[in-house]
Scaffold this motif. Structure first.
Motif, mmCIF file in Angstrom:
data_model
loop_
_atom_site.group_PDB
_atom_site.id
_atom_site.type_symbol
_atom_site.label_atom_id
_atom_site.label_comp_id
_atom_site.label_asym_id
_atom_site.label_seq_id
_atom_site.Cartn_x
_atom_site.Cartn_y
_atom_site.Cartn_z
ATOM 1 N N TYR A 143 0.810 -1.210 0.000
ATOM 2 C CA TYR A 143 0.000 0.000 0.000
ATOM 3 C C TYR A 143 0.851 1.271 0.000
ATOM 4 O O TYR A 143 0.376 2.321 -0.408
ATOM 5 N N LEU A 144 2.065 1.159 0.497
ATOM 6 C CA LEU A 144 3.004 2.287 0.498
ATOM 7 C C LEU A 144 4.307 1.773 -0.116
ATOM 8 O O LEU A 144 5.242 1.423 0.602
ATOM 9 N N PRO A 145 4.356 1.695 -1.439
ATOM 10 C CA PRO A 145 5.501 1.065 -2.092
ATOM 11 C C PRO A 145 6.748 1.953 -2.185
ATOM 12 O O PRO A 145 7.284 2.201 -3.264
ATOM 13 N N VAL A 146 7.188 2.436 -1.037
ATOM 14 C CA VAL A 146 8.412 3.231 -0.953
ATOM 15 C C VAL A 146 9.253 2.617 0.161
ATOM 16 O O VAL A 146 8.847 2.638 1.333
ATOM 17 N N LYS A 147 10.411 2.066 -0.198
ATOM 18 C CA LYS A 147 11.288 1.506 0.833
ATOM 19 C C LYS A 147 11.721 2.624 1.769
ATOM 20 O O LYS A 147 12.187 3.680 1.325
ATOM 21 N N HIS A 148 11.539 2.387 3.063
ATOM 22 C CA HIS A 148 11.924 3.392 4.050
ATOM 23 C C HIS A 148 12.217 2.698 5.379
ATOM 24 O O HIS A 148 11.743 1.606 5.640
ATOM 25 N N CYS A 149 13.008 3.371 6.189
ATOM 26 C CA CYS A 149 13.336 2.910 7.549
ATOM 27 C C CYS A 149 13.775 1.446 7.551
ATOM 28 O O CYS A 149 13.369 0.673 8.417
ATOM 29 N N ILE A 150 14.632 1.089 6.612
ATOM 30 C CA ILE A 150 15.182 -0.258 6.554
ATOM 31 C C ILE A 150 16.266 -0.345 7.626
ATOM 32 O O ILE A 150 17.221 0.443 7.629
ATOM 33 N N LYS A 151 16.090 -1.297 8.537
ATOM 34 C CA LYS A 151 16.977 -1.421 9.696
ATOM 35 C C LYS A 151 18.443 -1.387 9.278
ATOM 36 O O LYS A 151 18.862 -2.080 8.356
ATOM 37 N N GLY A 152 19.197 -0.544 9.975
ATOM 38 C CA GLY A 152 20.625 -0.423 9.733
ATOM 39 C C GLY A 152 21.014 0.638 8.724
ATOM 40 O O GLY A 152 22.197 0.945 8.569
ATOM 41 N N THR A 153 20.030 1.241 8.040
ATOM 42 C CA THR A 153 20.350 2.282 7.063
ATOM 43 C C THR A 153 20.324 3.656 7.730
ATOM 44 O O THR A 153 19.799 3.822 8.831
ATOM 45 N N MET A 154 20.881 4.637 7.022
ATOM 46 C CA MET A 154 20.863 6.018 7.526
ATOM 47 C C MET A 154 19.426 6.519 7.662
ATOM 48 O O MET A 154 19.109 7.253 8.598
ATOM 49 N N GLY A 155 18.538 6.131 6.755
ATOM 50 C CA GLY A 155 17.146 6.561 6.819
ATOM 51 C C GLY A 155 16.419 6.033 8.039
ATOM 52 O O GLY A 155 15.473 6.647 8.532
ATOM 53 N N TRP A 156 16.847 4.874 8.559
ATOM 54 C CA TRP A 156 16.242 4.249 9.733
ATOM 55 C C TRP A 156 16.649 4.956 11.020
ATOM 56 O O TRP A 156 15.917 4.947 12.014
ATOM 57 N N GLU A 157 17.791 5.594 11.007
ATOM 58 C CA GLU A 157 18.319 6.227 12.224
ATOM 59 C C GLU A 157 17.499 7.443 12.633
ATOM 60 O O GLU A 157 16.984 8.178 11.789
ATOM 61 N N ILE A 158 17.420 7.635 13.935
ATOM 62 C CA ILE A 158 16.785 8.844 14.462
ATOM 63 C C ILE A 158 17.689 10.021 14.116
ATOM 64 O O ILE A 158 18.915 9.936 14.209
ATOM 65 N N ARG A 159 17.067 11.113 13.701
ATOM 66 C CA ARG A 159 17.812 12.317 13.304
ATOM 67 C C ARG A 159 18.858 12.647 14.366
ATOM 68 O O ARG A 159 18.569 12.642 15.563
ATOM 69 N N LYS A 160 20.065 12.939 13.922
ATOM 70 C CA LYS A 160 21.222 13.106 14.812
ATOM 71 C C LYS A 160 20.962 14.090 15.959
ATOM 72 O O LYS A 160 21.200 13.760 17.117
ATOM 73 N N GLU A 161 20.469 15.277 15.642
ATOM 74 C CA GLU A 161 20.281 16.271 16.700
ATOM 75 C C GLU A 161 19.188 15.861 17.686
ATOM 76 O O GLU A 161 19.232 16.205 18.863
ATOM 77 N N VAL A 162 18.220 15.096 17.221
ATOM 78 C CA VAL A 162 17.170 14.583 18.109
ATOM 79 C C VAL A 162 17.764 13.498 19.011
ATOM 80 O O VAL A 162 17.594 13.524 20.231
ATOM 81 N N ALA A 163 18.461 12.550 18.418
ATOM 82 C CA ALA A 163 19.067 11.449 19.180
ATOM 83 C C ALA A 163 20.054 11.970 20.222
ATOM 84 O O ALA A 163 20.081 11.475 21.357
ATOM 85 N N GLN A 164 20.831 12.971 19.869
ATOM 86 C CA GLN A 164 21.811 13.529 20.803
ATOM 87 C C GLN A 164 21.151 14.207 21.994
ATOM 88 O O GLN A 164 21.737 14.291 23.063
ATOM 89 N N THR A 165 19.921 14.669 21.814
ATOM 90 C CA THR A 165 19.202 15.354 22.893
ATOM 91 C C THR A 165 18.552 14.366 23.856
ATOM 92 O O THR A 165 18.200 14.730 24.968
ATOM 93 N N MET A 166 18.425 13.101 23.429
ATOM 94 C CA MET A 166 17.762 12.104 24.288
ATOM 95 C C MET A 166 18.589 10.805 24.356
ATOM 96 O O MET A 166 18.081 9.729 24.042
ATOM 97 N N PRO A 167 19.850 10.916 24.839
ATOM 98 C CA PRO A 167 20.721 9.733 24.834
ATOM 99 C C PRO A 167 20.264 8.605 25.755
ATOM 100 O O PRO A 167 20.635 7.456 25.551
#
Length: 173
Positions: A62-86
């Motif tokens: 239904y949503l034929p766009v590969k996204h948030c594939i585990k281990g990829t950069m797209g799957w990672e939480i945005r750097k500045e967000v992740a750094q704020t909530m270690p």
């Protein structure tokens, strides 16, 4: 009362990657500021998580766009967000809503009264799903969504999701 923040899917693919939008880019700094208002041990986060076989899944058809594939950069939480909530408890979820998140917050509510605030992406898919799952399991818990810290697939669907949550007694601020 313990106030808990749930940061939904603030991942690169939803911000400026495969499914990114200008509105998602526009909330990043607001989400970082919101996170800073919560104690480190009161933050949960979800991460949309798919495998290479995503396009063969029900959702992928239904949503034929590969996204948030585990281990990829797209799957990672945005750097500045992740750094704020270690110290945030990050929960990987294979679908829109997270039963694990709901179960953990249900357990947390047994120890003391809690209030839950949600922010993140996408308002009209994962935010609304998690808000309604939480409201279903914790009907007497104050659950709110900060509309300024959320973005939808489109501005119109963002507004529709906010209205849906309001109708289901989720406070929208």
């Amino acid at each position: 009362m313990k106030k808990i923040l749930v940061v939904i899917d603030m991942q690169n693919d939803f911000i400026d990657g495969a499914l990114g939008t200008a509105e998602a880019v526009g909330i990043v700094d607001k989400v970082v500021k919101k996170i800073r208002n919560y104690p480190a041990d009161c933050i949960y986060a979800t991460r949309d998580t798919h495998g290479e076989d995503y396009l063969e899944t029900w959702e992928g058809r239904y949503l034929p766009v590969k996204h948030c594939i585990k281990g990829t950069m797209g799957w990672e939480i945005r750097k500045e967000v992740a750094q704020t909530m270690p110290q945030a408890l990050v929960i990987d979820k294979p679908t829109f809503g997270s039963e694990e998140l709901v179960q953990r917050l249900l357990e947390e509510s047994k120890g003391e009264e809690i209030e839950i605030e949600l922010v993140g992406l996408c308002t009209d898919i994962c935010v609304v799903t998690n808000a309604l799952l939480l409201k279903t399991k914790l009907p007497e818990t104050k659950i709110k969504v900060d509309a300024a810290c959320c973005a939808g697939v489109t501005p119109e669907s963002h507004e529709a999701a906010l209205l849906t949550m309001k109708m289901c007694q989720v406070e929208v601020v």
